[in-house]
Design a protein around this motif. Sequence first.
Motif, PDB file in Angstrom:
ATOM      1  N   ARG A   1     -13.746 -12.017   3.056  1.00 58.21           N
ATOM      2  CA  ARG A   1     -12.668 -12.237   2.110  1.00 58.21           C
ATOM      3  C   ARG A   1     -11.936 -10.941   1.775  1.00 58.21           C
ATOM      4  NH1 ARG A   1      -9.834 -14.547  -1.174  1.00 58.21           N
ATOM      5  NH2 ARG A   1      -9.537 -13.729  -3.271  1.00 58.21           N
ATOM      6  N   ILE A   2     -12.698  -9.883   1.507  1.00 61.67           N
ATOM      7  CA  ILE A   2     -12.034  -8.632   1.129  1.00 61.67           C
ATOM      8  C   ILE A   2     -11.252  -8.083   2.319  1.00 61.67           C
ATOM      9  CG2 ILE A   2     -14.098  -7.221   1.567  1.00 61.67           C
ATOM     10  CD1 ILE A   2     -11.645  -6.526  -1.192  1.00 61.67           C
ATOM     11  N   LEU A   3     -11.825  -8.216   3.521  1.00 60.81           N
ATOM     12  CA  LEU A   3     -11.096  -7.725   4.690  1.00 60.81           C
ATOM     13  C   LEU A   3      -9.855  -8.565   4.955  1.00 60.81           C
ATOM     14  CD1 LEU A   3     -13.865  -6.647   7.165  1.00 60.81           C
ATOM     15  CD2 LEU A   3     -12.375  -5.257   5.766  1.00 60.81           C
ATOM     16  N   GLU A   4      -9.964  -9.860   4.638  1.00 66.02           N
ATOM     17  CA  GLU A   4      -8.810 -10.742   4.810  1.00 66.02           C
ATOM     18  C   GLU A   4      -7.664 -10.301   3.895  1.00 66.02           C
ATOM     19  OE1 GLU A   4      -8.522 -15.218   3.773  1.00 66.02           O
ATOM     20  OE2 GLU A   4     -10.001 -14.981   5.375  1.00 66.02           O
ATOM     21  N   LEU A   5      -8.038  -9.934   2.645  1.00 68.33           N
ATOM     22  CA  LEU A   5      -7.013  -9.448   1.713  1.00 68.33           C
ATOM     23  C   LEU A   5      -6.317  -8.221   2.285  1.00 68.33           C
ATOM     24  CD1 LEU A   5      -8.629  -9.717  -1.820  1.00 68.33           C
ATOM     25  CD2 LEU A   5      -6.769 -11.046  -0.873  1.00 68.33           C
ATOM     26  N   VAL A   6      -7.128  -7.275   2.751  1.00 72.09           N
ATOM     27  CA  VAL A   6      -6.550  -6.028   3.263  1.00 72.09           C
ATOM     28  C   VAL A   6      -5.675  -6.299   4.481  1.00 72.09           C
ATOM     29  CG1 VAL A   6      -7.099  -3.805   4.239  1.00 72.09           C
ATOM     30  CG2 VAL A   6      -8.451  -4.674   2.375  1.00 72.09           C
ATOM     31  N   GLU A   7      -6.158  -7.203   5.343  1.00 76.34           N
ATOM     32  CA  GLU A   7      -5.391  -7.464   6.550  1.00 76.34           C
ATOM     33  C   GLU A   7      -4.111  -8.245   6.253  1.00 76.34           C
ATOM     34  OE1 GLU A   7      -8.238  -9.103   9.199  1.00 76.34           O
ATOM     35  OE2 GLU A   7      -9.107  -7.125   9.527  1.00 76.34           O
ATOM     36  N   GLY A   8      -4.166  -9.068   5.206  1.00 79.22           N
ATOM     37  CA  GLY A   8      -2.939  -9.726   4.779  1.00 79.22           C
ATOM     38  C   GLY A   8      -1.886  -8.708   4.378  1.00 79.22           C
ATOM     39  N   PHE A   9      -2.331  -7.684   3.660  1.00 71.63           N
ATOM     40  CA  PHE A   9      -1.425  -6.603   3.285  1.00 71.63           C
ATOM     41  C   PHE A   9      -0.847  -5.926   4.516  1.00 71.63           C
ATOM     42  CE2 PHE A   9      -1.034  -2.021   2.660  1.00 71.63           C
ATOM     43  CZ  PHE A   9      -0.029  -1.996   1.729  1.00 71.63           C
ATOM     44  N   CYS A  10      -1.722  -5.681   5.504  1.00 65.54           N
ATOM     45  CA  CYS A  10      -1.265  -4.995   6.716  1.00 65.54           C
ATOM     46  C   CYS A  10      -0.234  -5.830   7.458  1.00 65.54           C
ATOM     47  CB  CYS A  10      -2.447  -4.695   7.632  1.00 65.54           C
ATOM     48  SG  CYS A  10      -3.505  -3.423   6.974  1.00 65.54           S
ATOM     49  N   THR A  11      -0.456  -7.147   7.500  1.00 64.75           N
ATOM     50  CA  THR A  11       0.522  -7.996   8.178  1.00 64.75           C
ATOM     51  C   THR A  11       1.854  -7.961   7.454  1.00 64.75           C
ATOM     52  OG1 THR A  11      -1.402  -9.412   8.410  1.00 64.75           O
ATOM     53  CG2 THR A  11       0.625 -10.202   9.372  1.00 64.75           C
ATOM     54  N   GLU A  12       1.770  -7.937   6.113  1.00 68.65           N
ATOM     55  CA  GLU A  12       2.996  -7.910   5.327  1.00 68.65           C
ATOM     56  C   GLU A  12       3.824  -6.658   5.635  1.00 68.65           C
ATOM     57  OE1 GLU A  12       3.038  -7.725   0.836  1.00 68.65           O
ATOM     58  OE2 GLU A  12       2.471  -9.802   1.231  1.00 68.65           O
TER      59      GLU A  12
ATOM     60  N   GLY B   1       1.018   0.386  -2.809  1.00 71.71           N
ATOM     61  CA  GLY B   1       1.257  -0.974  -2.340  1.00 71.71           C
ATOM     62  C   GLY B   1      -0.021  -1.769  -2.222  1.00 71.71           C
ATOM     63  N   ILE B   2      -1.025  -1.158  -1.596  1.00 68.53           N
ATOM     64  CA  ILE B   2      -2.250  -1.935  -1.388  1.00 68.53           C
ATOM     65  C   ILE B   2      -2.982  -2.126  -2.701  1.00 68.53           C
ATOM     66  CG2 ILE B   2      -3.760   0.000  -0.802  1.00 68.53           C
ATOM     67  CD1 ILE B   2      -4.684  -2.220   1.426  1.00 68.53           C
ATOM     68  N   ARG B   3      -2.797  -1.202  -3.642  1.00 65.21           N
ATOM     69  CA  ARG B   3      -3.470  -1.349  -4.929  1.00 65.21           C
ATOM     70  C   ARG B   3      -2.928  -2.584  -5.654  1.00 65.21           C
ATOM     71  NH1 ARG B   3      -1.847   1.460  -9.582  1.00 65.21           N
ATOM     72  NH2 ARG B   3      -3.108   0.692 -11.296  1.00 65.21           N
ATOM     73  N   SER B   4      -1.588  -2.672  -5.750  1.00 67.54           N
ATOM     74  CA  SER B   4      -1.035  -3.812  -6.479  1.00 67.54           C
ATOM     75  C   SER B   4      -1.306  -5.108  -5.720  1.00 67.54           C
ATOM     76  CB  SER B   4       0.463  -3.623  -6.694  1.00 67.54           C
ATOM     77  OG  SER B   4       1.102  -3.355  -5.481  1.00 67.54           O
ATOM     78  N   HIS B   5      -1.278  -5.027  -4.388  1.00 70.19           N
ATOM     79  CA  HIS B   5      -1.549  -6.228  -3.580  1.00 70.19           C
ATOM     80  C   HIS B   5      -2.956  -6.746  -3.842  1.00 70.19           C
ATOM     81  CE1 HIS B   5      -1.271  -8.776   0.059  1.00 70.19           C
ATOM     82  NE2 HIS B   5      -2.556  -8.497   0.185  1.00 70.19           N
ATOM     83  N   LEU B   6      -3.930  -5.837  -3.789  1.00 74.28           N
ATOM     84  CA  LEU B   6      -5.316  -6.264  -3.976  1.00 74.28           C
ATOM     85  C   LEU B   6      -5.555  -6.793  -5.380  1.00 74.28           C
ATOM     86  CD1 LEU B   6      -7.509  -3.630  -2.128  1.00 74.28           C
ATOM     87  CD2 LEU B   6      -7.062  -5.989  -1.513  1.00 74.28           C
ATOM     88  N   LEU B   7      -5.021  -6.082  -6.388  1.00 68.24           N
ATOM     89  CA  LEU B   7      -5.278  -6.500  -7.768  1.00 68.24           C
ATOM     90  C   LEU B   7      -4.638  -7.854  -8.046  1.00 68.24           C
ATOM     91  CD1 LEU B   7      -4.992  -3.180  -9.778  1.00 68.24           C
ATOM     92  CD2 LEU B   7      -6.938  -4.217  -8.637  1.00 68.24           C
ATOM     93  N   GLU B   8      -3.456  -8.052  -7.489  1.00 67.50           N
ATOM     94  CA  GLU B   8      -2.765  -9.316  -7.737  1.00 67.50           C
ATOM     95  C   GLU B   8      -3.485 -10.482  -7.067  1.00 67.50           C
ATOM     96  OE1 GLU B   8       1.290 -11.274  -6.211  1.00 67.50           O
ATOM     97  OE2 GLU B   8       1.438  -9.150  -6.768  1.00 67.50           O
TER      98      GLU B   8
END
Lengths: 128, 183
Positions: free
Chosen positions: B96-107, B154-161
């Motif tokens: 799940r956590i890696l999915e979040l990070v990778e979602g950010f990367c795709t964005e 960017g990744i900070r706000s993405h992850l927290l949100e």
Amino acid sequence: MAEEYRSRIISIIIGVLYPFILLFGFYIILNGHLTPGGGFQGGAILSAVLMSRYLVSPNQDIRLDSLQIVEKMAYALIVAVPLLFLLMGVGGRLDKTVYLVLMNALIGIKVSCGLSIVFFRFVFYESR
Amino acid sequence: MLKVFLVLMVVFAVMAVQTPKLRQAVVYLGIFSLISSFVYLLYSAPDVAIAEAVIGSTLATILYLVALKKYAVYTIYFTDTVDSGLEEAVAARRARILELVEGFCTERELEAHVIYTAEGKEQIQQNHSYDLIVMQEGEAVTVCGSRESYHVDGIRSHLLEKDKGAGNRLRFQVQTEEEEVGP
């Protein structure tokens, strides 16, 4: 490389090909004095094994330090063996084939270690 | 025979220079090396041909492709201090956590490069250049961003949100500063 981008086909095929690449590399090194090839070419093929391993699983569990130590030892031997042969006059008593195979093997070890180190440093450390 | 391949070499060299996409140029360069190795063989220099085939069309091509990948790569070090990777719940949380990070990367159109390592955070910070360290300690996940990375805010706000409703015990740090989120 993320998990889903890694191709299953490639990992299976490379798993099958591993032993053949290794065998081919050793063949080229050990037959270098008779057929085309030699230490450098065989060493480059052997380092391709480690590179294809990176394509399958990008784990950082390769110990570059020990590779470097092996490379340095091979280098010292590459310098030392011919000097020994020249200075001590051992060459006369030893077969020429043994000498050539030995030198080819040393060069192969050194080249494969060196190219692997270059590749893994490039892949894992030099990000920008 | 020989002249055909010499002409082909020129053709592929021009194609490699003229193509608009770098990746295609690398492939054309690999083909160029392969043909030139065959030309060496026709000139009865098999030794050189082997060296050219191995180095020119294999190692150089792989190195160029890796370099192109690194052009927009986001390096993530993942460490799991409590080694219980076989349990399904832990594996799911890690996914799940890696999915979040990778979602950010795709964005952001970045290439996520996840490295699983057993080293601790201090070791990674000292020895490697990284963009993000994800540390899993049983239930808790600590994410540590590098200040040198352009995407740290960017990744900070993405992850927290994205993590608000999930109830992960997620902490985000930028090197020394840290803040607590979640329950």
